[in-house]
Write a protein that holds these residues in place. Structure first.
Motif: not given
Length: 70
Positions: A4, A61-62, A65
């Protein structure tokens, strides 16, 4: 440095379709076709999708992840 942090530093908080395609080592058109299909992978990536006007972006960020989970 996490995935990230690396992606945020390189691309910022939002990824364009071409940036996401380069991260996933695909062509932008191939990625568009893949994201239209009904699969677990496409559904997971599409949750990070954000439409601004006519442009489509993906939350960095998603995406990070999802990549770190695999």
């Amino acid at each position: 440095m996490t995935i990230e942090e690396t992606l945020l530093q390189q691309y910022g908080p939002l990824l364009s379709i071409s940036q996401l395609a380069s991260i996933l080592d695909r062509s932008p058109e191939g990625l568009r076709i893949s994201l239209r299909r009904t699969s677990d992978w496409a559904t997971e990536i599409n949750t990070a999708r954000l439409k601004v006007g006519r442009r489509v972006y993906f939350r960095t960020s998603q995406v990070a992840s999802m990549l770190s989970a695999n």
